[in-house]
Design a protein around this motif. Sequence first.
Motif, PDB file in Angstrom:
ATOM      1  N   UNK A 258      24.109  37.233  36.938  1.00 12.03           N
ATOM      2  CA  UNK A 258      24.516  36.684  38.227  1.00 12.03           C
ATOM      3  C   UNK A 258      25.330  35.414  38.004  1.00 12.03           C
ATOM      4  N   UNK A 259      26.143  35.062  38.983  1.00 14.08           N
ATOM      5  CA  UNK A 259      26.925  33.839  38.896  1.00 14.08           C
ATOM      6  C   UNK A 259      28.381  34.075  39.228  1.00 14.08           C
ATOM      7  N   UNK A 260      29.192  33.087  38.903  1.00 20.08           N
ATOM      8  CA  UNK A 260      30.618  33.139  39.215  1.00 20.08           C
ATOM      9  C   UNK A 260      31.396  33.714  38.032  1.00 20.08           C
ATOM     10  N   UNK A 261      32.341  34.585  38.342  1.00 21.00           N
ATOM     11  CA  UNK A 261      33.198  35.186  37.323  1.00 21.00           C
ATOM     12  C   UNK A 261      34.658  34.978  37.695  1.00 21.00           C
ATOM     13  N   UNK A 262      35.459  34.631  36.696  1.00 19.72           N
ATOM     14  CA  UNK A 262      36.907  34.761  36.839  1.00 19.72           C
ATOM     15  C   UNK A 262      37.228  36.243  36.665  1.00 19.72           C
ATOM     16  N   UNK A 263      38.111  36.746  37.498  1.00 16.98           N
ATOM     17  CA  UNK A 263      38.488  38.159  37.470  1.00 16.98           C
ATOM     18  C   UNK A 263      40.005  38.261  37.516  1.00 16.98           C
ATOM     19  N   UNK A 264      40.561  39.049  36.607  1.00 20.35           N
ATOM     20  CA  UNK A 264      41.986  39.352  36.627  1.00 20.35           C
ATOM     21  C   UNK A 264      42.161  40.854  36.756  1.00 20.35           C
ATOM     22  N   UNK A 265      42.996  41.279  37.669  1.00 20.24           N
ATOM     23  CA  UNK A 265      43.317  42.693  37.834  1.00 20.24           C
ATOM     24  C   UNK A 265      44.777  42.883  37.431  1.00 20.24           C
ATOM     25  N   UNK A 266      45.000  43.814  36.500  1.00 16.95           N
ATOM     26  CA  UNK A 266      46.346  44.082  36.000  1.00 16.95           C
ATOM     27  C   UNK A 266      46.743  45.522  36.317  1.00 16.95           C
ATOM     28  N   UNK A 267      48.013  45.690  36.687  1.00 17.53           N
ATOM     29  CA  UNK A 267      48.521  47.012  37.041  1.00 17.53           C
ATOM     30  C   UNK A 267      50.031  47.023  36.839  1.00 17.53           C
TER      31      UNK A 267
END
Length: 286
Positions: A258-267
């Motif tokens: 649990x907690x905060x995540x940096x998320x990157x979505x690439x396409x």
Amino acid sequence: MFIKQLLSFGVAAIGTAAMPALASDAVTQGIFALSGTAEKVTAELSMETTGPLSRELLITFADKTTGKRIVHFDEELTQQLHVLATDSDFSSFLHEHPGKAGPDGRFRVAMNFPRPGVYHVFADAVPTGLGQQVVRFDVSVASPPGAAATPAPSSRHGSDGPYTIQLDQAGLQAGKESMLNLTVLKDGKPAQDLGLYLGVPAHAVFVGTDDLAYVHAHAMSADAANAAHGAHGAHGAAHDPAGPVPARMMLHAKPPHAGQYALWIQFMAGGEIRTVPFVVDVAKGS
């Protein structure tokens, strides 16, 4: 809904050592970074300075049981090694591929860092017979003498050029495979010019902002998602390559904590790789 984001894509790097001297920086030992998976490898990284902020990075894997260097790797999504990195404040991101390992098992990649700082570099590979293994290296890139500091990029709003992502993270829980619905928009409308990126409609990389927990997942069309899961735990799960890539996709991911995540979505859109960053909050599992 749109998720507030923190980051902008940039650059980072990877490589390794156990090699002849190259006027390189000290060897960095890797830290195993794949939760819920048996640790079967060790790894080392070294960097050779090639310019003010450019480096050649070298990486080797060894079998943890035998201590022997690994020279054979399976291709995962067309690549033997995926290199993913972010700086210490999660303002930059890189997803790079150094190509095939050399005959000695060494991977090499030339990288240009966006600014000095500490970078968390993830080496994601499938050594033959050992399954997916991910190792993290924490490396420092120093300022060149007399160089002015380059400020980190200001935060953006989940976009890359005319492309934005509508992301629904409802139900995202720690330790549970969760489904996220996402839609790629171009100028506010479902994008019609999407293509496969490394054989799948989209990639998503989560990095925990507190513990650097790592998850690499693959999105698929909403129709295909009903037949197969794209979480990186399956590493290379099925997707439907036929026909154009639809704007509406589903993403299955299993954040370990649990907690905060940096998320990157690439396409791939308009013939270019696009990167859209977010920050998401993962709830405790029920």
